[in-house]
Structure formats: C-alpha cells, structure tokens
Motif scaffolding. Structure first.
Motif, mmCIF file in Angstrom:
data_model
loop_
_atom_site.group_PDB
_atom_site.id
_atom_site.type_symbol
_atom_site.label_atom_id
_atom_site.label_comp_id
_atom_site.label_asym_id
_atom_site.label_seq_id
_atom_site.Cartn_x
_atom_site.Cartn_y
_atom_site.Cartn_z
ATOM 1 N N MET A 1 0.764 -1.213 -0.104
ATOM 2 C CA MET A 1 -0.114 -0.138 -0.063
ATOM 3 C C MET A 1 0.892 0.978 0.144
ATOM 4 S SD MET A 1 -3.393 -0.699 1.719
ATOM 5 C CE MET A 1 -3.267 -0.073 3.488
ATOM 6 N N VAL B 1 2.737 4.595 -2.432
ATOM 7 C CA VAL B 1 3.100 5.360 -3.865
ATOM 8 C C VAL B 1 4.470 4.988 -3.983
ATOM 9 C CG1 VAL B 1 3.226 7.585 -5.030
ATOM 10 C CG2 VAL B 1 1.158 6.882 -3.597
ATOM 11 N N LYS C 1 -3.679 13.150 -5.858
ATOM 12 C CA LYS C 1 -3.022 12.640 -4.625
ATOM 13 C C LYS C 1 -2.649 11.121 -4.829
ATOM 14 C CE LYS C 1 -5.162 16.187 -2.513
ATOM 15 N NZ LYS C 1 -4.367 17.381 -1.996
ATOM 16 N N GLY C 2 -1.351 10.646 -4.267
ATOM 17 C CA GLY C 2 -1.042 9.508 -4.232
ATOM 18 C C GLY C 2 -2.018 8.826 -3.158
ATOM 19 N N ILE C 3 -2.516 7.433 -3.515
ATOM 20 C CA ILE C 3 -3.344 6.821 -2.602
ATOM 21 C C ILE C 3 -2.751 5.404 -2.002
ATOM 22 C CG2 ILE C 3 -5.490 7.970 -3.266
ATOM 23 C CD1 ILE C 3 -6.237 5.421 -4.811
ATOM 24 N N ALA C 4 -2.946 5.277 -0.944
ATOM 25 C CA ALA C 4 -2.644 3.950 -0.241
ATOM 26 C C ALA C 4 -3.404 2.575 -0.910
ATOM 27 C CB ALA C 4 -2.570 4.076 1.057
ATOM 28 N N GLU C 5 -3.192 2.423 -1.914
ATOM 29 C CA GLU C 5 -3.967 1.312 -2.623
ATOM 30 C C GLU C 5 -3.393 0.285 -3.648
ATOM 31 O OE1 GLU C 5 -8.524 1.908 -4.493
ATOM 32 O OE2 GLU C 5 -8.339 2.080 -2.308
ATOM 33 N N LEU D 1 -5.319 9.374 -7.065
ATOM 34 C CA LEU D 1 -6.701 9.772 -7.390
ATOM 35 C C LEU D 1 -6.464 11.133 -8.017
ATOM 36 C CD1 LEU D 1 -9.591 9.094 -4.921
ATOM 37 C CD2 LEU D 1 -9.215 11.335 -6.146
ATOM 38 N N MET E 1 -16.798 0.999 -0.871
ATOM 39 C CA MET E 1 -15.739 0.859 0.128
ATOM 40 C C MET E 1 -15.736 -0.737 0.463
ATOM 41 S SD MET E 1 -17.342 4.037 2.386
ATOM 42 C CE MET E 1 -18.547 3.503 1.322
ATOM 43 N N TRP E 2 -14.446 -1.084 0.838
ATOM 44 C CA TRP E 2 -14.374 -2.727 1.350
ATOM 45 C C TRP E 2 -14.714 -2.726 2.509
ATOM 46 C CZ3 TRP E 2 -10.472 -4.558 4.486
ATOM 47 C CH2 TRP E 2 -9.387 -3.787 4.663
ATOM 48 N N VAL F 1 -0.145 6.516 5.652
ATOM 49 C CA VAL F 1 -1.635 6.276 6.308
ATOM 50 C C VAL F 1 -1.201 5.406 7.681
ATOM 51 C CG1 VAL F 1 -3.992 5.402 6.501
ATOM 52 C CG2 VAL F 1 -3.123 6.834 4.355
ATOM 53 N N GLU G 1 -15.483 1.258 7.839
ATOM 54 C CA GLU G 1 -16.584 2.082 7.246
ATOM 55 C C GLU G 1 -17.479 2.527 8.139
ATOM 56 O OE1 GLU G 1 -18.431 -0.348 4.085
ATOM 57 O OE2 GLU G 1 -19.950 1.510 4.058
ATOM 58 N N LEU H 1 -19.538 7.721 0.021
ATOM 59 C CA LEU H 1 -19.511 7.146 -1.366
ATOM 60 C C LEU H 1 -18.189 6.294 -1.131
ATOM 61 C CD1 LEU H 1 -20.851 9.832 -3.464
ATOM 62 C CD2 LEU H 1 -22.181 7.784 -2.440
ATOM 63 N N SER H 2 -17.237 6.853 -0.599
ATOM 64 C CA SER H 2 -15.832 6.261 -0.755
ATOM 65 C C SER H 2 -14.745 6.830 -0.063
ATOM 66 C CB SER H 2 -15.363 6.246 -2.145
ATOM 67 O OG SER H 2 -15.103 7.539 -2.757
ATOM 68 N N TYR H 3 -13.489 6.221 0.355
ATOM 69 C CA TYR H 3 -12.602 6.975 1.375
ATOM 70 C C TYR H 3 -11.256 6.327 0.879
ATOM 71 C CZ TYR H 3 -13.163 3.623 4.877
ATOM 72 O OH TYR H 3 -13.291 2.374 5.737
ATOM 73 N N LYS H 4 -10.307 7.068 0.902
ATOM 74 C CA LYS H 4 -8.883 6.486 0.268
ATOM 75 C C LYS H 4 -7.955 7.119 1.159
ATOM 76 C CE LYS H 4 -10.570 4.981 -3.733
ATOM 77 N NZ LYS H 4 -11.100 3.470 -3.926
ATOM 78 N N GLY H 5 -6.950 6.401 1.590
ATOM 79 C CA GLY H 5 -5.765 6.755 2.497
ATOM 80 C C GLY H 5 -5.004 7.525 1.436
ATOM 81 N N ILE H 6 -4.458 8.797 1.594
ATOM 82 C CA ILE H 6 -3.430 9.462 0.822
ATOM 83 C C ILE H 6 -2.333 9.522 1.539
ATOM 84 C CG2 ILE H 6 -5.564 10.488 -0.406
ATOM 85 C CD1 ILE H 6 -5.191 13.181 1.045
ATOM 86 N N ALA H 7 -1.386 9.790 0.431
ATOM 87 C CA ALA H 7 -0.083 9.866 0.901
ATOM 88 C C ALA H 7 0.292 11.410 1.016
ATOM 89 C CB ALA H 7 0.858 9.234 -0.232
ATOM 90 N N GLU H 8 -0.359 12.013 2.051
ATOM 91 C CA GLU H 8 0.047 13.352 2.290
ATOM 92 C C GLU H 8 -0.234 13.701 3.972
ATOM 93 O OE1 GLU H 8 -2.727 16.846 0.579
ATOM 94 O OE2 GLU H 8 -1.614 15.891 -0.953
#
Lengths: 326, 326
Positions: free
Chosen positions: A1, A3, A28-32, A40, A108-109, B3, B9, B25-32
């Motif tokens: 997870m 970038v 934005k770099g995402i942890a996925e 994203l 969402m998972w 993150v 959720e 609707l959705s959420y993503k961990g971001i590298a920030e």
C-alpha cells in the motif's frame, strides 16, 4: 500500500492531454494496491484513478489486464474501466513507467464481512467467470500448483523457524496436491486475489471489483476456493459455515457448479490456502523486518490449510445441493 | 507520507453523520502529511479531507490548529476549512484518535518553483501574517532558537559521522545565533513549514496553503527566512537571487518589511537553515536506515546555512528597497 513513483504536474498534465478529460485540478497518491503506484486524479471531467505500473508487474501482462477490464466493463461488470485516449494506446507512459487512467469506482471494502457480503461476492465471482468466458487473451497462473514447489524451495530451511515442523508439513501437503491436482475441471479467467479489500460495497450492495493484477487463466472453482479462504474464516480461525454456504450458493445461482467441481472444492481450497501460506512464508523469510511492507503472518494460512484437509465434502462448508443434483 | 490508522466504514459513517454531508461514497488513504493520517472522503455532499491526529501531534495543540484554519478561512485565505458539525465540537474522535473533516482544496504543489511562484508565496505568506494578526490563541515555537541546543545535544557525537567537523561548525553557529537572536522584531502566527509541498497552484495561480501543523507564534520575518531557504535554492545548491528578490518583493508588497526586519533577515535565515539542519540531522542519526521514512540529507541545510553566513545584506538575496526606505 504505497506510492512508489513521484509524478510532476507538468508531466501528468501532458499525459492527460491525450484523454479529453479537461483541466487537471488535483492529484493525490493513494494507499491502494501493493504492486503499483495509484493516484486519485481530479479534472474538470471528473474523478479518475491513475495507475503507474511498477517493476513487479510484467509489462507483457499489461495488455491482458487492460483488455480484461475493458472486456468485463463492456459486459456490465462493475470494475475500473480504462479510459480511452482520443488517439493512441490505452496504455501510455508517465514518469518512465507504463501508465493508464481508469474510471473511479465509488464504494468501500468491508472490514467485517457478513454472510450477505459473502453471498454477493459468490455471485459477483460467478458473474466475472461467465463474462470473461469469451475473453481471448490468455495469461497462465504462475502461482498455481506448478509454481508452489519453486516458492517452497526458495524458503530453504527457514520454514521451521516460523513454526516447528512446518517444512515437513508443507512438503507432505505439496506432494499430495501435486499428485491429486485436478486437470479436467472447467477453466477460464479467474481473479485469483478477490480478498475483501478488492470488493467494494455501497449502501450494503456490492458496487464493484478492483485490482485484477493477479488475474489469469486457471480452474474456475479454484477462484471460489480462494474466496472461501479469504472471506469465510473468523478472526479466531474458525470457518463460518453460514458464510461458506452463502458464498457457494451465491456462486452456484449465477454459474451452476457441477458435481465434479463441488467434489473438488475441498482439495482446491487446500491448494488455495497452501498458495497463500507459501507466498506469505516466502515474504516472511525474505523481506527484512524493518521494511515498510507489513508482512502477513503465514501461520494464518497454515491453520486454514489444516481446516480444509479435514473437510470431507462441501457439506462441511455448509453447502447442500437443493433438489436433484446437476 | 503515510496512512497510519485503519478506519472501518461503519465507524467513519457514524463519524460523518454529525456533519450533514450526506451518504458516504468512498474513502482512500492518501500519501499526504507526515504527522497524521489523511483520507480523501467522497460523500453525496462533496469531497473532503479527513485528518486523524496521530501521536506525534500534541492534543493540546489541536484547538490552536483548528481555530487558526477557521480564523484564516473566514478572512478569505485559501486553506482547508474545518467542516462544522451540526452539533458538538469541530474536533471529533475516530478510530481512537482526534479527528476533523476539512474542505478539499483543488490544486497541486509545484516540483519546479519559478520566480513567479516565489513571488506568489511571498504574497501569500504576508497575507497569512496579516490575517492571523488578530488570532487569539497562542502556541510557542518549540523549534525556535531555544529548541535548537536540546536537538543538537540529542545528536551527541554522531554529527561528525555525517560530515567531518560538523559538530564544531554547528556549535559555533548555534552559540552565535543564541547570542545575537533578535527579540524586538514584530511577532505573530507563522506557518513555519511553508515548503513547496504545502502550497497549491492551479493554472499558474496560487490556490491554497495546507499543513498548518507546525504553525506557532514567532518572529514574522523568520517565516520569510524559512521560505527563502525552502524555495530559492537551486538543485545544485546555488541561491537564485531572482527568486529571492521576487519572494521578498511579494511579501513586502502585502506586508511592508521594516528596515530592522530586512537587516535581520540574513541572521534569521541562518537560524532557519540551522533549524532544518538540526531536525534532519537528528532524524538522520535516530531513524534506522531501513525505516519506511525517507530521511532527508542534513547536509543540504548545512550548505544553505553556510550561504546565509556569507550574506552581507538583503541585497545579496536580490532585494533592494525601491525609493526612500520605510
């Protein structure tokens, strides 16, 4: 997870100019995703996922992955759809890496799968198998039965350091699976990694599948066996027959399982659990403890493998064929 | 950039229900952000940033940070605005951590700052100083001149392993800065970390400032000195006087600098470069090489400190007061 790759705004804007998605607003770099770098991206035209393919992904496999997503999305399966550029190839290049732009999937998972989630996953998996039946590209599964012994050998003598007697236990199980692995079951494209973090739900409904970067050709029921391993065990290690039944029923309702597939399922699940035991064991031994990768405990899959070895038939997964069998 | 905290959720949906932003609707961990966990959250009501405050941030400081952003946004400065819940505190709790929801700011940070970018940053910094003048909360700067010696002592004898003679060079510089550090310059709220990755641009215009988690009360011109260090050196280590002039002119046009501030700027810049030299040196020595944190080379700030030591006046930064001085 993580970038792995930095992307400069000018380079991204130039990359996006091929697509007609309007002005770049943010990224934005995402942890996925564990194999690739994902961003994203927001533009005047909407929200997208940008994927940069890192070294662990073989470039020769990319047409299979991209083509499969196009194929499935065109047939109504909810998965990231590669955005078509106005001209040129769907697969571009950015920051020195192959790159592609995908539609953004809401949802969402679930961290706490229920039996209903498992039923939905079974249905979606069967739907994926049905819809990929006429997909023409082929990618062999490097992590199927033939790939397990090299992985095991790559662990050397270190398996016993993880768990006493583990090396002999794996050797015995591996030999039996190699000799008994079925060769006559229906095959096709499988997801091969449909863990909870790769299935999105929205308001209780399954809203999409992601991360097809282990997808390959293999025994279809083996994919279901992977899902039984990934979804139907409780945190305490117990198999939940309510979830098992729901998942198999969900699958069977969309793509009816033959008696031969049902009979083979416990053996396939032994194989699936051994596959994740071996890849986790390999990483456990070879990735340094201080690395930023969170290593997963291989013993979780040893326990799952032992459970499946004790399974006499799919009835032990909670599944019983209704009425006369197919 | 990571993150640190997993969010379920259901917990997030419960957290969001206080805000009236519609369905998750959705959420993503971001590298920030390096100190906190950040998620990009999409709801029926729009796109937001969710911040979970990790251990490195003192909970007692959170009202200062949240209040400052509210204060600045209310005065028209473009920064993340804490979303007000329908009832209760702006600061909530999620996954066992203090948490807040912020408006999403479009824009991208520039990897290749130009003189025009530097001018815009100077103007925005002065604007921040002007708009925070009537902010009532106070947070002392733990990383100002009084905080440097403890940092230096925390490095023990290891400085010389990074660069020959570094320990003596720092000791000499530190002693001089401690004895000469100004106490009579205008003070107020400073950003204290306005590096390029904390400034967004959109279509060439500065679109917002982010990451106020080092903000504190200190000498205002010291904030400009930090920006000179962070923005106006080229990759080869040379100070770019065109950028320096643009940045100081930009600042001065919004909040005119007094002669005393201009005279002090080279000394403040020596302090700013020493501050980043010391925090980087401390991390270099104390964070293991294999950690997932990318350590920054302290020697970059040693070179910047040496440059500022050789500066006779702000003319060496490219700045000359137009017409009669203030």
């Amino acid at each position: 997870m993580a970038v792995y790759t930095e992307v400069a705004e000018g380079d991204l804007a130039a990359f996006l100019s091929r697509y007609g998605v309007g002005r770049l607003l943010s990224y934005k770099g995402i942890a996925e995703g564990v194999e690739n770098s994902n961003f994203l991206v927001r533009t005047d035209g909407g929200t997208f996922i940008l994927t940069l393919y890192e070294k662990r992904v073989d470039r020769n496999d990319l047409p299979f992955f991209i083509g499969l997503l196009q194929h499935l999305a065109a047939r109504g399966l909810s998965c990231p759809l590669p955005v078509e550029p106005r001209e040129g190839s769907t697969l571009g290049e950015l920051a020195g890496r192959p790159a592609a732009l995908f539609t953004f999937l809401e949802g969402m998972w679930t961290r706490r799968p229920s039996a209903e989630h498992c039923r939905d996953v079974g249905r979606a998996l069967a739907d994926l198998h049905a819809k990929s039946a006429d997909f023409e590209l082929v990618r062999p599964n490097a992590l199927s039965v033939d790939g397990w012994r090299p992985l095991f050998e790559g662990c050397g003598d270190d398996a016993d350091k993880v768990s006493d007697g583990l090396s002999l236990e794996i050797a015995t199980e591996l030999a039996e699976l190699e000799s008994r692995w079925p060769t006559d079951l229906p095959g096709g494209v499988i997801h091969a990694d449909l863990f909870p973090d790769n299935v999105f739900f929205l308001s209780g409904e399954l809203s999409g599948l992601i991360d097809f970067y282990f997808a390959c050709n293999d025994i279809l029921a083996y994919d279901l066996a992977i899902c039984l391993c990934a979804w139907c065990f409780e945190v305490d290690g117990a198999f939940n027959v309510t979830k098992g039944r729901a998942m198999i029923e969900g699958y069977d309702a969309v793509r009816p399982l033959s008696d031969r597939e049902l009979e083979a399922l416990p053996l396939l699940a032994r194989g699936a659990s051994l596959r994740f035991l071996l890849t986790r064991l390999y990483d456990w031994i070879h990735i340094p403890d201080t690395s930023f990768v969170t290593k997963k405990d291989p013993r979780e899959y040893l326990r799952k493998n032992r459970f499946h070895r004790g399974v006499a038939s799919v009835a032990d997964y909670g599944f019983r064929r209704q009425g006369p069998s197919a």
